[in-house]
Motif scaffolding. Structure first.
Motif, mmCIF file in Angstrom:
data_model
loop_
_atom_site.group_PDB
_atom_site.id
_atom_site.type_symbol
_atom_site.label_atom_id
_atom_site.label_comp_id
_atom_site.label_asym_id
_atom_site.label_seq_id
_atom_site.Cartn_x
_atom_site.Cartn_y
_atom_site.Cartn_z
ATOM 1 N N SER A 141 0.960 -1.393 0.055
ATOM 2 C CA SER A 141 0.196 -0.215 -0.176
ATOM 3 C C SER A 141 0.622 0.741 -0.233
ATOM 4 O O SER A 141 0.284 2.050 -0.426
ATOM 5 N N ALA A 142 2.198 1.329 0.807
ATOM 6 C CA ALA A 142 2.538 2.791 1.173
ATOM 7 C C ALA A 142 3.752 2.047 -0.570
ATOM 8 O O ALA A 142 4.189 4.063 -0.024
ATOM 9 N N SER A 143 3.275 1.234 -1.540
ATOM 10 C CA SER A 143 5.308 1.443 -2.707
ATOM 11 C C SER A 143 4.635 2.408 -3.714
ATOM 12 O O SER A 143 5.620 3.277 -3.167
ATOM 13 N N GLU A 144 3.428 2.913 -4.036
ATOM 14 C CA GLU A 144 2.694 4.148 -4.391
ATOM 15 C C GLU A 144 3.426 5.542 -4.199
ATOM 16 O O GLU A 144 4.224 6.552 -4.218
ATOM 17 N N GLU A 145 3.135 5.500 -2.891
ATOM 18 C CA GLU A 145 3.323 7.486 -1.824
ATOM 19 C C GLU A 145 5.004 7.154 -2.169
ATOM 20 O O GLU A 145 5.206 7.932 -2.199
ATOM 21 N N ILE A 146 5.484 6.315 -1.257
ATOM 22 C CA ILE A 146 6.807 6.291 -1.338
ATOM 23 C C ILE A 146 7.413 6.511 -2.980
ATOM 24 O O ILE A 146 8.652 6.932 -2.933
ATOM 25 N N ALA A 147 7.120 5.132 -3.892
ATOM 26 C CA ALA A 147 7.480 6.611 -5.179
ATOM 27 C C ALA A 147 7.216 7.290 -5.750
ATOM 28 O O ALA A 147 8.316 8.689 -5.544
#
Length: 157
Positions: free
Chosen positions: A39-45
């Motif tokens: 879930s946090a992958s897109e925000e981190i990217a």
């Protein structure tokens, strides 16, 4: 150490690019093997990409690698070209200081706004505005001083 210092913006931008790519690849990998998405992958990217772009823009500006419309300027006599470059430097100093000021206002107003997934302060993303436009301003001042010195040296000959 000098090589690292001279290329610090490029190194930082590269690190954030690696974080962006790894975050996306990990998310695609986990999804493809059926483990769902991180879930946090897109925000981190997204956060890393924003940092990569702004710090990378500073790196390009520092090395005067941005696209410029100098075709018309090169048609002018050399002396007028140098004066025109001084005006461009002054314009960039004023522009960068203005954007820096607006960045401070933006960061101050968004201090308590959390990111949607991680829930951290959005200023972890927004602070790059302050850093990048401070560096843009510093490099613009350096270019201005160098161009003034160049004109004075050539007049002294």
């Amino acid at each position: 150490m000098k090589k690292i210092w001279n290329n610090l913006e490029e190194i930082i931008s590269g690190i954030f690019l690696i974080i962006t790519v790894l975050s996306v690849i990990m998310n695609v990998f986990f999804r493809s093997i059926g483990l769902g998405t991180i879930s946090a992958s897109e925000e981190i990217a997204t956060m890393a990409f924003v940092w990569c772009v702004y710090i990378g823009a500073v790196a390009a500006f520092k090395k005067k690698m941005h696209i410029g419309v100098d075709m018309l300027i090169k048609l002018l006599p050399k002396k007028i070209q140098k004066i025109f470059n001084i005006f461009i430097d002054l314009f960039l100093i004023i522009l960068n200081i203005t954007i820096l000021y607006l960045s401070v206002i933006f960061i101050t107003n968004s201090y308590e706004k959390p990111t949607p997934v991680l829930g951290i302060s959005s200023n972890y993303i927004n602070i790059v505005l302050l850093i990048s436009f401070s560096l843009f301003t510093i490099y613009s001042i350096i270019f201005f001083i160098k161009n003034i010195k160049k004109i004075k040296e050539e007049e002294g000959r």
